[in-house]
Design a protein around this motif. Structure first.
Motif, mmCIF file in Angstrom:
data_model
loop_
_atom_site.group_PDB
_atom_site.id
_atom_site.type_symbol
_atom_site.label_atom_id
_atom_site.label_comp_id
_atom_site.label_asym_id
_atom_site.label_seq_id
_atom_site.Cartn_x
_atom_site.Cartn_y
_atom_site.Cartn_z
ATOM 1 N N ALA A 1 0.472 -0.981 0.465
ATOM 2 C CA ALA A 1 -0.378 0.262 0.347
ATOM 3 C C ALA A 1 1.059 1.397 0.246
ATOM 4 O O ALA A 1 0.667 1.895 -0.338
ATOM 5 C CB ALA A 1 -1.023 -0.209 0.813
ATOM 6 N N ALA A 2 1.919 1.387 0.542
ATOM 7 C CA ALA A 2 2.936 2.515 0.659
ATOM 8 C C ALA A 2 3.672 2.512 -0.575
ATOM 9 O O ALA A 2 3.406 3.966 -1.390
ATOM 10 C CB ALA A 2 3.909 2.360 1.717
ATOM 11 N N LEU A 3 3.565 1.946 -1.547
ATOM 12 C CA LEU A 3 4.513 2.173 -2.820
ATOM 13 C C LEU A 3 3.169 2.560 -3.640
ATOM 14 O O LEU A 3 4.110 3.736 -4.716
ATOM 15 C CB LEU A 3 4.909 0.110 -3.676
ATOM 16 N N ARG A 4 2.095 2.128 -3.403
ATOM 17 C CA ARG A 4 0.982 2.612 -4.507
ATOM 18 C C ARG A 4 0.983 4.212 -4.238
ATOM 19 O O ARG A 4 0.744 4.553 -4.608
ATOM 20 C CB ARG A 4 0.098 1.309 -3.805
ATOM 21 N N ARG A 5 0.738 4.177 -2.427
ATOM 22 C CA ARG A 5 0.710 5.678 -2.626
ATOM 23 C C ARG A 5 1.631 6.462 -2.914
ATOM 24 O O ARG A 5 1.901 8.185 -3.545
ATOM 25 C CB ARG A 5 0.569 5.830 -1.182
ATOM 26 N N LEU A 6 3.464 6.371 -3.214
ATOM 27 C CA LEU A 6 3.795 6.912 -2.992
ATOM 28 C C LEU A 6 4.400 6.587 -5.297
ATOM 29 O O LEU A 6 5.392 7.513 -5.674
ATOM 30 C CB LEU A 6 5.324 5.928 -3.257
ATOM 31 N N GLY A 7 3.402 5.915 -6.063
ATOM 32 C CA GLY A 7 3.469 5.826 -7.133
ATOM 33 C C GLY A 7 4.155 4.863 -7.599
ATOM 34 O O GLY A 7 4.576 5.312 -8.980
ATOM 35 N N VAL A 8 4.931 3.969 -7.196
ATOM 36 C CA VAL A 8 5.904 2.961 -7.231
ATOM 37 C C VAL A 8 5.203 2.217 -7.738
ATOM 38 O O VAL A 8 4.143 1.877 -7.803
ATOM 39 C CB VAL A 8 6.729 2.852 -6.787
#
Length: 382
Positions: free
Chosen positions: A189-196
């Motif tokens: 979820a964190a990677l999605r939030r950062l746009g990765v």
């Protein structure tokens, strides 16, 4: 007088050098510490350097000041373990009675094109060049190869610090695959939030000047490629005749002595250290404890005593997700995940405590003390 030579001044090498200098001070130990750079590199924070952050500068002669250690700047070119000599690139030859090998590992560049076209975290200077290259990009794609801790931290850090760049994480397995399900879900979820952009199940067969080639022929464009998929020991160990494993790491016994040349001790990532649950993998957790144990083993040997066996157990898998987020997976001693984990600000605080500057640890060692956390890590199952 016993000449003790320590090769490599990372976390493990500095800890070993200070510890052995203190432990052999009364028995006539002379300690020299060799490193290619004159500064101490916080390798755990190189992903922050890649993202453009400036870290504290620690000159090595100041780091070891007051210990009696002689710092020698130079890059190791080769070893002669029969003559007990280390040769530097500038032609100097340093003899020794006992050697602590702490040169770590380098990136495995066996995939075609990696050495020529990818950026790696082998040293501070190379990381700075990567950051400077990213500074020149007003837009474009950064490909991070590898879904382990280093790859995930790098992708997150670069995406947060440089939102104008597209960051693509390519990995064979799931990012953070060694973590438990809940911690992995938070990481995803964190990677999605950062746009990765994460692509799993991919196998990179070649790195090109402007992209990477996947198995099957697909090309993924890249304006900058960071390679974090694996490491190997430096060739100097195998070329010297020391017994090494398949990854070029020096095979050691219970006291962290080379099984083929007991006057050589190997520590940190450079050593293949066997425990009941298997061989330790490269991690900051095992680095300093192995350095301290090797120093104690060497000092005990010089006093005519039998060294104790090295024991170790993992406790966590910490991953930063930019400057304001993190996830910590707590583990069993064999590094398998427990149920417990931390996330968010609590995880950020935890990681900063365990990954903070090692200078307080080095100061404790100068006083003849060992940090509590290092003692705890060294109390795992044999």
């Amino acid at each position: 007088m016993t000449d003790i030579l320590v090769l490599g001044a990372g976390y493990t090498g500095v800890a070993a050098a200070i510890r052995v200098a203190v432990r052999t001070r009364r028995t006539g130990g002379r300690v020299r510490l060799v490193n290619a750079s004159s500064r101490f590199t916080e390798r755990l924070r190189l992903h922050q350097t890649a993202a453009g952050q400036r870290l504290a500068d620690y000159p090595l002669d100041e780091v070891v000041a007051g210990t009696g250690i002689e710092f020698v700047q130079g890059r190791v070119a080769g070893l002669d373990v029969e003559r007990r000599e280390a040769r530097l690139e500038d032609g100097r030859v340093l003899g020794y009675d006992k050697l602590i090998y702490a040169l770590g590992t380098v990136t495995d560049t066996s995939v075609p094109g990696v050495a020529e076209h990818a950026h790696v975290y082998d040293d501070y200077a190379g990381t700075v060049r990567f950051a400077e290259h990213l500074d020149t990009l007003e837009s474009g794609t950064v490909v991070v190869a590898g879904g382990g801790l280093t790859g995930v931290e790098s992708a997150a850090e670069i995406a947060e610090a440089r939102p104008h760049l597209r960051v693509v994480l390519l990995t064979r397995g799931r990012p953070g695959s060694m973590m438990g399900e809940r911690a992995r879900a938070y990481l995803d979820a964190a990677l999605r939030r950062l746009g990765v952009e994460v692509r799993t199940g991919v196998d990179i067969t070649k790195v090109l000047p402007d992209g990477v080639e996947l198995a099957g022929g697909e090309l993924v464009h890249s304006d900058a490629t960071l390679w974090t998929t694996g490491t190997r020991g430096l060739p100097a160990a195998a070329e010297s005749g020391l017994t090494v494993d398949a990854r070029g790491r020096i095979v050691v016994d219970f006291a962290l002595r080379s099984v083929s040349h007991p006057d050589v001790y190997a520590v940190g990532d450079a050593a293949a250290v066997s425990q009941r649950f298997g061989v330790l993998h490269g991690t900051c957790q095992g680095g300093i404890p192995t350095g301290l144990h090797a120093a104690d083993s060497l000092a005990a040997t010089l006093r005519g005593k039998t060294p104790r066996g090295f024991r170790f157990g993992y406790i966590h898998q910490p991953i930063s997700l930019g400057r304001n987020d993190a996830v910590i997976q707590f583990t069993r001693p064999d590094d398998s995940p427990r149920r417990g984990y931390l996330k968010g600000r609590a995880a950020v605080t935890y990681k900063e405590v365990v990954s903070s500057s090692p200078m307080p640890t080095f100061k404790l060692l100068k006083r003849g003390l060992a940090p509590v956390w290092a003692l705890a890590l060294s109390a795992g199952p044999a």
